[in-house]
Design a protein around this motif. Sequence first.
Motif, PDB file in Angstrom:
ATOM      1  N   UNK A 153       0.865  -1.169   0.000  1.00 17.96           N
ATOM      2  CA  UNK A 153       0.000   0.000   0.000  1.00 17.96           C
ATOM      3  C   UNK A 153       0.903   1.221   0.000  1.00 17.96           C
ATOM      4  N   UNK A 154       0.688   2.120  -0.961  1.00 19.15           N
ATOM      5  CA  UNK A 154       1.490   3.333  -1.052  1.00 19.15           C
ATOM      6  C   UNK A 154       0.590   4.553  -0.957  1.00 19.15           C
ATOM      7  N   UNK A 167      -3.198  10.038  -3.542  1.00 16.45           N
ATOM      8  CA  UNK A 167      -3.904   9.284  -2.515  1.00 16.45           C
ATOM      9  C   UNK A 167      -3.291   7.911  -2.340  1.00 16.45           C
ATOM     10  N   UNK A 168      -4.106   6.958  -1.903  1.00 14.26           N
ATOM     11  CA  UNK A 168      -3.633   5.598  -1.668  1.00 14.26           C
ATOM     12  C   UNK A 168      -3.722   4.761  -2.924  1.00 14.26           C
ATOM     13  N   UNK A 169      -2.818   3.817  -3.051  1.00 13.41           N
ATOM     14  CA  UNK A 169      -2.923   2.808  -4.099  1.00 13.41           C
ATOM     15  C   UNK A 169      -2.408   1.490  -3.537  1.00 13.41           C
ATOM     16  N   UNK A 170      -2.929   0.415  -4.090  1.00 14.24           N
ATOM     17  CA  UNK A 170      -2.584  -0.917  -3.606  1.00 14.24           C
ATOM     18  C   UNK A 170      -2.147  -1.764  -4.789  1.00 14.24           C
ATOM     19  N   UNK A 210      -7.140  -3.530  -4.613  1.00 15.75           N
ATOM     20  CA  UNK A 210      -7.996  -2.519  -4.009  1.00 15.75           C
ATOM     21  C   UNK A 210      -8.177  -2.792  -2.524  1.00 15.75           C
ATOM     22  N   UNK A 211      -8.567  -1.775  -1.796  1.00 16.75           N
ATOM     23  CA  UNK A 211      -8.891  -1.932  -0.384  1.00 16.75           C
ATOM     24  C   UNK A 211     -10.346  -2.352  -0.254  1.00 16.75           C
ATOM     25  N   UNK A 234     -13.643   4.064  -3.889  1.00 19.68           N
ATOM     26  CA  UNK A 234     -14.347   4.843  -2.866  1.00 19.68           C
ATOM     27  C   UNK A 234     -13.788   4.550  -1.483  1.00 19.68           C
ATOM     28  N   UNK A 235     -13.465   3.301  -1.198  1.00 16.61           N
ATOM     29  CA  UNK A 235     -12.883   2.938   0.095  1.00 16.61           C
ATOM     30  C   UNK A 235     -11.473   3.508   0.200  1.00 16.61           C
ATOM     31  N   UNK A 236     -10.692   3.413  -0.861  1.00 18.13           N
ATOM     32  CA  UNK A 236      -9.344   3.982  -0.853  1.00 18.13           C
ATOM     33  C   UNK A 236      -9.408   5.483  -0.592  1.00 18.13           C
ATOM     34  N   UNK A 237     -10.331   6.161  -1.266  1.00 16.70           N
ATOM     35  CA  UNK A 237     -10.463   7.610  -1.105  1.00 16.70           C
ATOM     36  C   UNK A 237     -10.878   7.956   0.329  1.00 16.70           C
TER      37      UNK A 237
END
Length: 91
Positions: A22-23, A29-32, A41-42, A57-60
């Motif tokens: 996870x970065x 933002x986040x990326x997986x 995805x998260x 949407x969950x990542x955001x």
Amino acid sequence: MSTTSDESVTQPEPDSQPACLITAVSYEGLSVRTNDGRRATLAVVDADGRVIASGRDVEHAAWEAAVKAYRDFLVGQGHLRTLVKPASKAD
């Protein structure tokens, strides 16, 4: 991965390779990614193992919660809890 009877969270073995990375980038933002580089995805998983939300949407929402908590901390409003809800998809 290993667990013990008094642990509720599974911890990776010390020498094992993680299954994902996870970065976070300030302007993205986040990326997986999986350990072989594929996009992942998260997800939010309930106690019964059902995925109740997943995707961008969950990542955001995770990113927004982390950023808001950090900003509140920096301005001296270190609230104990920051609430952010993922956008709900219209059916």
